[in-house]
Design a protein around this motif. Structure first.
Motif, PDB file in Angstrom:
ATOM      1  N   LEU A  44       0.857  -1.232   0.121  1.00  0.00           N
ATOM      2  CA  LEU A  44       0.084  -0.053  -0.118  1.00  0.00           C
ATOM      3  C   LEU A  44       0.822   1.146   0.023  1.00  0.00           C
ATOM      4  N   PHE A  45       2.026   1.207   0.755  1.00  0.00           N
ATOM      5  CA  PHE A  45       2.675   2.424   0.914  1.00  0.00           C
ATOM      6  C   PHE A  45       3.720   2.558  -0.476  1.00  0.00           C
ATOM      7  N   GLY A  46       4.088   1.441  -0.926  1.00  0.00           N
ATOM      8  CA  GLY A  46       4.938   1.232  -2.221  1.00  0.00           C
ATOM      9  C   GLY A  46       4.076   1.883  -3.407  1.00  0.00           C
TER      10      GLY A  46
ATOM     11  N   PHE B 249       3.282  10.529   3.373  1.00  0.00           N
ATOM     12  CA  PHE B 249       2.392   9.442   3.016  1.00  0.00           C
ATOM     13  C   PHE B 249       2.985   7.952   3.256  1.00  0.00           C
ATOM     14  N   VAL B 250       4.396   8.111   3.208  1.00  0.00           N
ATOM     15  CA  VAL B 250       5.233   6.783   3.452  1.00  0.00           C
ATOM     16  C   VAL B 250       6.171   6.782   4.378  1.00  0.00           C
TER      17      VAL B 250
ATOM     18  N   ALA C 170       5.634   5.037   7.960  1.00  0.00           N
ATOM     19  CA  ALA C 170       6.232   3.684   8.283  1.00  0.00           C
ATOM     20  C   ALA C 170       7.074   3.470   9.334  1.00  0.00           C
ATOM     21  N   ALA C 171       7.926   4.902   9.674  1.00  0.00           N
ATOM     22  CA  ALA C 171       8.537   4.982  10.628  1.00  0.00           C
ATOM     23  C   ALA C 171       7.995   4.740  12.209  1.00  0.00           C
TER      24      ALA C 171
ATOM     25  N   SER D 248       0.813  12.416   9.174  1.00  0.00           N
ATOM     26  CA  SER D 248       1.787  10.909   8.865  1.00  0.00           C
ATOM     27  C   SER D 248       1.610  10.355  10.274  1.00  0.00           C
ATOM     28  N   VAL D 249       1.739  10.815  11.377  1.00  0.00           N
ATOM     29  CA  VAL D 249       1.505  10.172  12.888  1.00  0.00           C
ATOM     30  C   VAL D 249       0.386   9.215  12.809  1.00  0.00           C
ATOM     31  N   VAL D 250      -0.852  10.112  12.356  1.00  0.00           N
ATOM     32  CA  VAL D 250      -2.114   9.430  12.336  1.00  0.00           C
ATOM     33  C   VAL D 250      -2.305   8.032  11.448  1.00  0.00           C
TER      34      VAL D 250
END
Length: 442
Positions: free
Chosen positions: A86-88, A118-119, A123-124, A423-425
């Motif tokens: 999904l992220f890719g 968004f990625v 992810a982090a 991003s955190v959400v």
């Protein structure tokens, strides 16, 4: 290209040596710091600058760097194949749009920003949330940031030192100023929902009574600064997200909460007169957005139509990230305003240019085409469905916060100081949607 960098305090070397091992052991501290550093005033007065780097951005990138370091040290990130796909897909869509852009050089900065928001950062954050303690730490940072902004915003309304609203300096904007008019209401909304979810997660015989009461009290307080932010979009998104949260937790509690909320509104607005004229006027305007829209709503409709016309010219891969401002005037109707008004005691009166369609879905469609909107739809839908599978406290919070973001994206898009909070959400939602959330909920 204008570049704005924040001024960060220098830590003594001994403190830095002590902090680094702690961050390595619990990287969620950096995720929490990212949320809290959003409250640091930037003093930014040029909204047209190509790149704005805030203290929160620096903290988020430090989290990404720490995650990469852990990867090199053999600590593999907690990414499932479906989440990675999904992220890719979002990265691929942004890359394709950048290569086919009308201005690849400008779109390259947009590609980097999209990848960050968004990625990389989500992810982090996902990798940093190793257990319920990490999740509660990050959710607690949302509540603390909201309380900070809520206190400042409430004081601005009561002392008439806020941004201009109907010609009066009463609009609560927190530490962000009139040029980032939606930021405080975003932070307060996130904190209110996080507090409510944490409180609901402490119900039952094994719950922490003091924490539950504190979180309910925090949520109740934050309702006031949210009200005097006069942000219709934040009100709607918070109402929808809170409804979803309560329905998922306990449908009967939703009815009781609605009754209590209505009673509190009658006492505060009708009895004490807190925010009465502005709030009631703003609420009544929500029902007229289609029949008799005000200028801000009319401009938003025109911006959506503009984005649609741009997409028709570039249907597959879009015009490229950050291309909307360049193509706006050639595709917009003549009645579109040149900008929106912003005023407070710091900046005076300014016209803020309309540089985006104020709808994330239309922004993606116009700048990244069908490829982009498909990738983002898959990401958002995958995370939403994953969060709906679980009922644990952190999972409830992630569901509520993600719902807020998805509703807000109907009439807003990324941009401004609070962008990194999105991003955190997304990272919280990815953790709640993953297999680890199932084990922790049990």
């Amino acid at each position: 290209m204008a570049l704005t960098l924040p001024v960060l305090p220098r830590l003594p070397r001994p403190a830095l040596r002590r902090a680094l091992p702690a961050l390595a052991d619990r990287p969620s501290l950096l995720a929490a710091a990212t949320v809290l550093l959003v409250c640091v005033p930037t003093g930014e007065k040029d909204v047209t600058a190509a790149v704005h780097v805030t203290a929160a951005d620096v903290a988020s990138l430090a989290l990404v760097a720490l995650t990469a370091l852990n990867l090199l040290r053999g600590r593999l990130p907690a990414l499932t194949r479906s989440t990675a796909a999904l992220f890719g897909a979002v990265v691929v869509a942004a890359a394709v749009a950048t290569m086919g852009s009308i201005d690849p050089a400008t779109s390259l900065t947009g590609f980097v920003r999209l990848t960050q928001v968004f990625v990389l950062v989500p992810a982090a954050v996902l990798c940093a949330l190793r257990d319920r303690t990490d999740q509660r730490l990050v959710l607690g940072s949302f509540v603390l940031a909201a309380l900070i902004q809520g206190v400042v915003g409430a004081n601005q309304y009561l002392t008439r030192t806020g941004a201009s609203y109907t010609g009066q300096p009463i609009r609560a904007v927190g530490t962000f100023g009139a040029l980032d008019i939606m930021a405080m209401s975003t932070v307060v909304s996130f904190g209110l929902l996080a507090a409510l979810a944490l409180a609901l997660g402490e119900r039952g015989p094994h719950g922490d009574v003091r924490l539950r009461r504190a979180m309910f009290a925090a949520a109740a307080f934050l309702a006031f600064p949210l009200a005097v932010s006069f942000s219709r979009g934040s009100w709607i998104a918070t109402g929808v997200a809170a409804t979803v949260l309560l329905l998922r937790a306990d449908a009967r509690l939703l009815v009781r909460s609605a009754v209590l909320g209505l009673a509190a509104a009658v006492v505060l607005v009708g009895g004490l007169g807190l925010g009465a004229s502005g709030v009631t006027e703003r609420l009544s305007s929500i029902g007229s957005v289609s029949a008799a829209p005000d200028q801000s709503v009319s401009d938003r409709y025109d911006l959506w139509a503009t984005a649609g016309r741009i997409w028709q010219d570039h249907p597959v891969h879009g015009a490229g990230p950050k291309a909307f401002p360049k193509l706006r005037d050639s595709h917009a109707p003549l009645r579109l305003s040149s900008g929106s008004d912003a005023a407070d005691s710091t900046i005076g009166f300014q016209r803020e240019p309309l540089l985006s369609p104020h709808n994330m879905y239309f922004l993606v469609l116009s700048e990244q085409g069908l490829i982009g909107i498909t990738a983002y739809a898959a990401l958002f839908l995958g995370l939403l469905l994953g969060c709906l599978r679980h009922r644990g406290g952190p999972a409830l919070a992630a569901l509520a916060l993600l719902t807020w973001v998805l509703v807000d994206f109907l009439y807003a898009d990324i941009g401004g100081t609070t962008t990194v909070l999105t991003s955190v959400v997304l990272g919280l939602a990815a953790r709640a949607a993953g297999p680890a959330a199932v084990r922790e909920a049990r």
